[in-house]
Design an enzyme around this catalytic site. Sequence first.
Site, PDB file in Angstrom:
ATOM      1  CG  ASP A 105       0.784 -34.709  63.536  1.00 29.85           C
ATOM      2  OD1 ASP A 105      -0.243 -35.172  64.069  1.00 29.85           O
ATOM      3  OD2 ASP A 105       1.512 -33.852  64.075  1.00 29.85           O
ATOM      4  CG  HIS A 120      -5.766 -26.250  59.690  1.00 34.67           C
ATOM      5  ND1 HIS A 120      -4.820 -25.806  60.574  1.00 34.67           N
ATOM      6  CD2 HIS A 120      -6.687 -25.242  59.607  1.00 34.67           C
ATOM      7  CE1 HIS A 120      -5.155 -24.587  61.026  1.00 34.67           C
ATOM      8  NE2 HIS A 120      -6.267 -24.234  60.453  1.00 34.67           N
ATOM      9  CB  CYS A 128      -7.233 -37.314  41.669  1.00 34.67           C
ATOM     10  SG  CYS A 128      -7.286 -36.719  39.964  1.00 34.67           S
TER      11      CYS A 128
END
Length: 248
Positions: A105, A120, A128
Site C-alpha cells: 500500500d 511482495h 504491461c
Amino acid sequence: MDDLIKRAAQELAEAKHAAALTGAGISVESNIPPFRGKGGLWEKIDPMEYAHIDAFMRDPAKVWNVLIKGMKNIIAQAQPNDAHMGLARLEALGRLKTVITQNIDGLHQAAGSTDVIEFHGNFAWQRCMDCDARIETVKVDMSRVPPLCECGGIYRPECIFFGEIIPPQHLSRSQFVASQCDLMLVIGTSATVQPASYIPVISKESGARVIEINPERTPLTGSVSDYLIMGKAGEITRLIVEALERLL
Ligand code: NAD
Ligand code: ZN
C-alpha cells in the site's frame, strides 16, 4: 502492558541495528482490510480464485473486477496511521534502520520511512505484460477492464500474486537485514505467508530480540518472539515512541 511498552522502548534505545517486519495488520487502522482474521478479505472471496497468478492468467478481467479495482479504490484513499508514523519517527531518531513490509500500500513511504523493502512488490504501479511499460495505478483508465497498454497488452500490478516468486533482490536484502539486526519489531502479521514469516526466525537465530505487536497470538508467539504486546499497531507504536522519547 505498560511494562512491556517500557521494556520495548528501553530495548529500542539500546539497539544498534533495529529493523521491523510489517504485515497487513499495520494498515487496518488506515481502513485497509487484512486478508485473514476478523473482517478480512478472505471471509468474502476465495484467495485461490482471485489472488493466484493462475487465476489472473485465466481471467484477468475477473481478477481486475473483483480484487484489483477494489484495492485501487481502498488504497487511493488510505492515509498512514500512528504505526506508520511511529516507525518513520523511529528512523528519524536513529533508532530503526529498515522496514521490511509485506504490504503493497505504500503507506510506510507516505509516512516518511526512507528504507523500505517491499517484499511482495508494490501496488503503486502497473506493468504491461507484453512490453513492460509502466503506468501509475492512479492514472489507469478503468473504463475498460482489464485495462490495456497502448500496445494492447494487459496491465498487471507490480505486486506479486500467490504462486509467484519473491523478487530476488528483495528476498536477499531482507534475509541480510534480518540476520544483521539486533532487534526485530514484528507488527501486524499473521506470520503464515511464506517466506516472509521466516524473516523473524532468521533474526532470532542470529541472536536478535524479537518483539511482536498484534491484537492476537501468532505462530511466532511464545517461540520465536520474546514477547507479544497485545493491541492495535497504531496505539501501541505511538505509546512505545512516546516512552522512548522520554528516555532519549
Ligand atoms: P494477514 O492478513 O495474514 O494477517 C493480518 C494480521 O494483522 C493478523 O495477525 C491480525 O491479528 C493482525 N491485525 C489485525 N488488526 C490489527 C491491528 N489493528 N494492529 C495490528 N495487527 C492487527 O496479513 P499478513 O501476515 O501481512 O499476510 C497477508 C498478505 O496479504 C501479505 O503478504 C500482504 O502482502 C497482503 N496484504 C497486504 C495488504 C496491504 O498492503 N495493506 C492488505 C491485505 C493483504
Ligand atoms: Zn504494452
